[in-house]
Write an enzyme that holds these catalytic residues in place. Structure first.
Site, PDB file in Angstrom:
ATOM      1  N   HIS A  72       7.662  26.788   2.312  1.00  0.00           N
ATOM      2  CA  HIS A  72       8.606  26.536   1.403  1.00  0.00           C
ATOM      3  C   HIS A  72       9.586  25.621   1.803  1.00  0.00           C
ATOM      4  O   HIS A  72      10.706  26.050   2.767  1.00  0.00           O
ATOM      5  CB  HIS A  72       9.139  27.763   0.716  1.00  0.00           C
ATOM      6  N   HIS A 145      -6.801 -22.698 -19.674  1.00  0.00           N
ATOM      7  CA  HIS A 145      -7.958 -22.345 -19.266  1.00  0.00           C
ATOM      8  C   HIS A 145      -8.619 -22.954 -18.062  1.00  0.00           C
ATOM      9  O   HIS A 145      -9.368 -23.291 -17.513  1.00  0.00           O
ATOM     10  CB  HIS A 145      -9.048 -22.860 -20.217  1.00  0.00           C
ATOM     11  N   SER A 266      -7.171 -19.330  10.440  1.00  0.00           N
ATOM     12  CA  SER A 266      -8.501 -18.963  10.396  1.00  0.00           C
ATOM     13  C   SER A 266      -8.776 -18.802  11.863  1.00  0.00           C
ATOM     14  O   SER A 266      -8.553 -19.661  12.955  1.00  0.00           O
ATOM     15  CB  SER A 266      -9.567 -19.882   9.874  1.00  0.00           C
ATOM     16  N   VAL A 315       4.549  10.920  -2.121  1.00  0.00           N
ATOM     17  CA  VAL A 315       3.895   9.681  -1.818  1.00  0.00           C
ATOM     18  C   VAL A 315       4.484   8.457  -2.527  1.00  0.00           C
ATOM     19  O   VAL A 315       4.861   7.459  -1.993  1.00  0.00           O
ATOM     20  CB  VAL A 315       2.257   9.992  -1.967  1.00  0.00           C
TER      21      VAL A 315
END
Length: 437
Positions: A72, A145, A266, A315
């Site tokens: 605890h 779009h 890269s 968390v």
């Protein structure tokens, strides 16, 4: 949260030492409230204050050692305080329950974390505002779009972002008010062993509000609102990051993240300059949405309490606030250093041979009395010649006999004049920023 996505200023709020300091402050302030209410001797308060001291990593390790026996955490802390303070420590935690300490401390932590987040958001908004005014009249292609629609300005796009960030800030400010609460109401929240005056003293001195009514815990809808506000802000930042990623695509290349000396894109292709900051922000926003769902799951607990929320909050408390703090500073830096290419924007505006002016022709025909659907047919068939034949839209219109019955060549050419899409930029900026320059 892993160090890669942690800023020290935020992560330090969640350290073991910081947590123990807050527990100490809650306990000592509660004892002060008991003294003021005539429930504990002032000598005990003075002795506890004098001996409580600060906490070190070694102290945290000792409390963790005690917890391995007690199972605890708050009892382990109180046991340590008894070792350190001596007999006067028996007055600490009098009439309280563990959640009085835990939830009041959590309210302090989330409040302070949100203050840092609001500070980071301020930096973001300042960067977006500065770039918006810098590009207030920088014309670019508006898209729906993913397809060319009508011209817009880059500053207008950023004004929309700023307006959305303003709503995010308002949600955070409301969440700060909601989360900055404490409770010292004891087991199941009835004040059976301490009067409400003690709780009021603690909250006043610590800069919190007393929960008007609580069970053994502060109710978790408050925390869900907090984490929901973070997730919404994260979603907005992801929206902006996705836009930058699209605009940086090789075929578009209207904006670009800064590429610093020595940076490499890269391991295989030396030419690559990738939107890694924006992509990182998209990924981190997903975490925030997950944390918000976890916080919602914490709202429904058994009766006056259970501890199913405890493991979740251990968390998501640090992780969500650290992630949000990191995202804000990463996005602020991205915007401060964003490269904008007006020449490429102009090139893309001209890419489809003027078909983006189709609505102007359509509206002019309607004003001259032509049925809208008939006008649509005329304009669309000429626009399709660009897609299917590579024809210049204006040239096609000037050769359309049906159109020339209604509009003169000069009127057609006037529909291709520039500037109509920037006429009301100042009106938009006045609404969003309260100024135009």
């Amino acid at each position: 949260m892993i160090p890669r996505y942690s800023r020290q200023e935020m992560s330090s709020l969640w350290s073991d030492v910081a947590r123990l300091r807050r527990w100490r402050d809650v306990e000592l302030t509660a004892l002060e409230g008991m003294v003021e209410a005539g429930l504990a001797p002032r000598e005990a308060l003075e002795d506890c204050r004098a001996k409580a001291g600060d906490f070190t990593p070694e102290d945290a390790a000792r409390i963790e050692e005690i917890e391995r026996t007690t199972k605890h955490d708050v009892i382990a802390f109180l046991t340590f305080m008894e070792e350190r303070v001596g007999p006067s420590a028996r007055w600490l935690h009098l009439g309280m329950t563990s959640s009085d300490v835990l939830d009041t401390s959590l309210g302090l932590t989330l409040r302070d974390a949100l203050d840092l987040i609001l500070k980071g958001l301020g930096r973001v908004m300042a960067a977006v505002e500065k770039r918006a005014f810098e590009h207030r009249l920088t014309v670019m292609m508006g898209r729906s779009h993913g397809i060319h629609a009508e011209p817009i300005t880059f500053g207008h796009k950023l004004a929309i972002w700023y307006d959305e960030l303003s709503r995010g800030r308002a949600r955070l400010e409301r969440a700060r008010e909601t989360i900055a609460v404490g409770k010292i109401s004891g087991a199941v929240g009835t004040f059976a062993h301490l009067p409400p005056a003690v709780e009021e003293t603690v909250c006043r001195k610590l800069g919190l509000h007393p929960a008007p009514a609580s069970s053994q815990i502060v109710q978790r809808d408050r925390h869900a609102e907090f984490f929901g506000a973070l997730a919404l802000l994260g979603a907005s930042i992801e929206k902006f990051a996705v836009e930058i990623r699209h605009l940086q695509r090789t075929e578009v290349r209207e904006v670009e993240e800064a590429f610093t000396p020595g940076q490499k894109g890269s391991s295989a292709m030396p030419h690559k300059r990738n939107p890694i900051l924006s992509e990182n922000l998209s990924g981190l926003a997903r975490l925030l949405r997950g944390y918000a769902v976890s916080a919602l799951e914490d709202v429904a607990l058994w009766h006056e309490r259970d501890i199913s929320h405890s493991s979740v909050e251990r968390v998501i408390g640090p992780d969500a606030t650290i992630v949000m703090d990191f995202m804000l500073h990463r996005f602020a830096g991205l915007m401060e250093n964003l490269r904008v290419y007006p020449e490429q924007m102009q090139k893309n505006l001209e890419l489809l041979g003027g078909v983006v002016n189709s609505q102007r022709i359509l509206l002019e025909l309607a004003r001259k009395g032509m049925d809208r659907q008939a006008a649509y047919v005329i304009v669309q068939r000429n626009a399709m010649k660009m897609y299917e034949e590579g024809a210049d839209f204006r040239t096609a219109l000037l050769a359309d006999a049906d159109l020339l019955k209604v509009m003169t060549p000069e009127e057609i050419r006037d529909c291709f004049s520039t500037g109509y899409h920037t006429r009301h930029v100042d009106d938009i900026f006045r609404r969003v920023f309260g100024r135009t320059a």
